[in-house]
Design a protein around this motif. Structure first.
Motif, PDB file in Angstrom:
ATOM      1  N   THR A 157       0.446   7.991  18.959  1.00  0.00           N
ATOM      2  CA  THR A 157       0.443   8.062  20.416  1.00  0.00           C
ATOM      3  C   THR A 157       0.519   9.537  20.801  1.00  0.00           C
ATOM      4  N   ALA A 158       0.549   9.809  22.082  1.00  0.00           N
ATOM      5  CA  ALA A 158       0.691  11.193  22.543  1.00  0.00           C
ATOM      6  C   ALA A 158       2.051  11.766  22.139  1.00  0.00           C
ATOM      7  N   ASP A 159       3.036  10.895  21.876  1.00  0.00           N
ATOM      8  CA  ASP A 159       4.383  11.337  21.512  1.00  0.00           C
ATOM      9  C   ASP A 159       4.583  11.514  20.009  1.00  0.00           C
ATOM     10  N   GLY A 160       3.612  11.124  19.192  1.00  0.00           N
ATOM     11  CA  GLY A 160       3.756  11.280  17.748  1.00  0.00           C
ATOM     12  C   GLY A 160       3.251  10.070  16.984  1.00  0.00           C
ATOM     13  N   THR A 161       3.607  10.019  15.695  1.00  0.00           N
ATOM     14  CA  THR A 161       3.204   8.924  14.818  1.00  0.00           C
ATOM     15  C   THR A 161       4.424   8.076  14.493  1.00  0.00           C
ATOM     16  N   PHE A 162       4.262   6.770  14.599  1.00  0.00           N
ATOM     17  CA  PHE A 162       5.342   5.817  14.363  1.00  0.00           C
ATOM     18  C   PHE A 162       4.846   4.752  13.389  1.00  0.00           C
ATOM     19  N   PHE A 163       5.775   4.071  12.739  1.00  0.00           N
ATOM     20  CA  PHE A 163       5.356   3.033  11.802  1.00  0.00           C
ATOM     21  C   PHE A 163       6.316   1.857  11.779  1.00  0.00           C
ATOM     22  N   ALA A 164       5.799   0.726  11.276  1.00  0.00           N
ATOM     23  CA  ALA A 164       6.590  -0.477  11.028  1.00  0.00           C
ATOM     24  C   ALA A 164       6.127  -1.034   9.695  1.00  0.00           C
ATOM     25  N   MET A 211       5.487  -0.331  18.901  1.00  0.00           N
ATOM     26  CA  MET A 211       5.134  -1.358  17.952  1.00  0.00           C
ATOM     27  C   MET A 211       6.425  -2.062  17.546  1.00  0.00           C
ATOM     28  N   HIS A 212       6.397  -3.375  17.607  1.00  0.00           N
ATOM     29  CA  HIS A 212       7.614  -4.128  17.342  1.00  0.00           C
ATOM     30  C   HIS A 212       7.687  -4.665  15.922  1.00  0.00           C
ATOM     31  N   SER A 213       6.639  -5.292  15.442  1.00  0.00           N
ATOM     32  CA  SER A 213       6.712  -5.903  14.128  1.00  0.00           C
ATOM     33  C   SER A 213       5.335  -6.025  13.499  1.00  0.00           C
ATOM     34  N   VAL A 214       5.362  -6.240  12.197  1.00  0.00           N
ATOM     35  CA  VAL A 214       4.151  -6.452  11.417  1.00  0.00           C
ATOM     36  C   VAL A 214       4.263  -7.841  10.814  1.00  0.00           C
ATOM     37  N   LEU A 215       3.256  -8.661  11.001  1.00  0.00           N
ATOM     38  CA  LEU A 215       3.217 -10.002  10.440  1.00  0.00           C
ATOM     39  C   LEU A 215       2.186 -10.034   9.327  1.00  0.00           C
ATOM     40  N   ALA A 216       2.457 -10.790   8.277  1.00  0.00           N
ATOM     41  CA  ALA A 216       1.497 -10.967   7.194  1.00  0.00           C
ATOM     42  C   ALA A 216       1.495 -12.438   6.807  1.00  0.00           C
ATOM     43  N   TYR A 217       0.336 -13.048   6.815  1.00  0.00           N
ATOM     44  CA  TYR A 217       0.261 -14.462   6.465  1.00  0.00           C
ATOM     45  C   TYR A 217      -1.071 -14.781   5.819  1.00  0.00           C
ATOM     46  N   PRO A 218      -1.146 -15.787   4.953  1.00  0.00           N
ATOM     47  CA  PRO A 218       0.015 -16.485   4.409  1.00  0.00           C
ATOM     48  C   PRO A 218       0.731 -15.599   3.400  1.00  0.00           C
ATOM     49  N   SER A 219       1.944 -15.925   3.093  1.00  0.00           N
ATOM     50  CA  SER A 219       2.682 -15.197   2.062  1.00  0.00           C
ATOM     51  C   SER A 219       3.496 -16.209   1.274  1.00  0.00           C
ATOM     52  N   PRO A 220       3.157 -16.439   0.039  1.00  0.00           N
ATOM     53  CA  PRO A 220       2.232 -15.632  -0.749  1.00  0.00           C
ATOM     54  C   PRO A 220       0.778 -15.971  -0.434  1.00  0.00           C
ATOM     55  N   ALA A 221      -0.058 -14.953  -0.547  1.00  0.00           N
ATOM     56  CA  ALA A 221      -1.493 -15.105  -0.295  1.00  0.00           C
ATOM     57  C   ALA A 221      -2.213 -15.375  -1.618  1.00  0.00           C
ATOM     58  N   ARG A 222      -3.272 -16.167  -1.555  1.00  0.00           N
ATOM     59  CA  ARG A 222      -4.043 -16.487  -2.765  1.00  0.00           C
ATOM     60  C   ARG A 222      -5.479 -15.961  -2.708  1.00  0.00           C
ATOM     61  N   ARG A 223      -6.111 -16.026  -1.552  1.00  0.00           N
ATOM     62  CA  ARG A 223      -7.508 -15.594  -1.423  1.00  0.00           C
ATOM     63  C   ARG A 223      -7.673 -14.410  -0.478  1.00  0.00           C
ATOM     64  N   LYS A 224      -6.938 -14.448   0.623  1.00  0.00           N
ATOM     65  CA  LYS A 224      -6.968 -13.367   1.600  1.00  0.00           C
ATOM     66  C   LYS A 224      -5.709 -13.442   2.434  1.00  0.00           C
ATOM     67  N   ALA A 225      -5.441 -12.382   3.167  1.00  0.00           N
ATOM     68  CA  ALA A 225      -4.270 -12.326   4.044  1.00  0.00           C
ATOM     69  C   ALA A 225      -4.687 -11.707   5.363  1.00  0.00           C
ATOM     70  N   VAL A 226      -3.930 -12.016   6.379  1.00  0.00           N
ATOM     71  CA  VAL A 226      -4.131 -11.426   7.695  1.00  0.00           C
ATOM     72  C   VAL A 226      -2.872 -10.641   8.042  1.00  0.00           C
ATOM     73  N   ILE A 227      -3.067  -9.409   8.462  1.00  0.00           N
ATOM     74  CA  ILE A 227      -1.966  -8.548   8.874  1.00  0.00           C
ATOM     75  C   ILE A 227      -2.092  -8.367  10.378  1.00  0.00           C
ATOM     76  N   GLY A 228      -1.067  -8.762  11.102  1.00  0.00           N
ATOM     77  CA  GLY A 228      -1.092  -8.679  12.551  1.00  0.00           C
ATOM     78  C   GLY A 228       0.014  -7.782  13.069  1.00  0.00           C
ATOM     79  N   PHE A 229      -0.252  -7.147  14.201  1.00  0.00           N
ATOM     80  CA  PHE A 229       0.735  -6.243  14.793  1.00  0.00           C
ATOM     81  C   PHE A 229       0.434  -6.054  16.274  1.00  0.00           C
TER      82      PHE A 229
END
Length: 97
Positions: A81-88, A1-19
Motif C-alpha cells: 500500500t502507500a504506507d508500506g508492505t504488509f503480510f499475513a 488484510m485480515h486473513s489467508v484461507l487455503a482449501y482444501p487442506s490437505p490438498a490432493r490435486r489443487k488448492a485455492v488461496i483466498g484473502f
C-alpha cells in the motif's frame, strides 16, 4: 488484510488461496514455502480486486512446474500500500495421490 484461507487442506490435486485486501492495496504476491523455508511457488494475482476477496489457484507445483512433495507448507500473502508492505500467513497440508 485480515486473513489467508487455503482449501482444501490437505490438498490432493489443487488448492485455492483466498484473502481479503483493503481498497488501498496497490499490489499483492502469494508465496508458498516449505517448512525448511525454501520458496517453492510465487503468484501475482491478476487481476487484483482492491477492497474485495481475491483468490489464487495453486496446482501443487513448484515454480518449475514439478509436483511438490506431501507435507506442510506455509502460505504468505504480501500486499503493498502507500504506507508500506504488509503480510499475513497460514499453513496447509499437501497429500500426494
Amino acid at each position: 488484510m485480515h486473513s489467508v484461507l487455503a482449501y482444501p487442506s490437505p490438498a490432493r490435486r489443487k488448492a485455492v488461496i483466498g484473502f481479503n485486501v483493503s481498497g488501498s492495496v496497490q499490489s499483492a504476491k502469494v508465496k508458498i514455502y516449505s517448512l525448511s523455508g525454501e520458496e517453492v511457488y510465487e503468484a501475482i494475482p491478476s487481476p487484483l480486486y482492491p477492497g474485495f476477496y481475491n483468490e489464487v489457484e495453486w496446482k501443487l507445483e513448484n515454480s518449475r512446474n514439478n509436483k511438490v512433495a506431501s507435507g506442510l507448507y506455509i502460505i504468505k500473502v504480501e500486499v503493498t500500500t502507500a504506507d508500506g508492505t504488509f503480510f499475513a500467513t497460514n499453513k496447509m497440508g499437501v497429500v500426494k495421490e
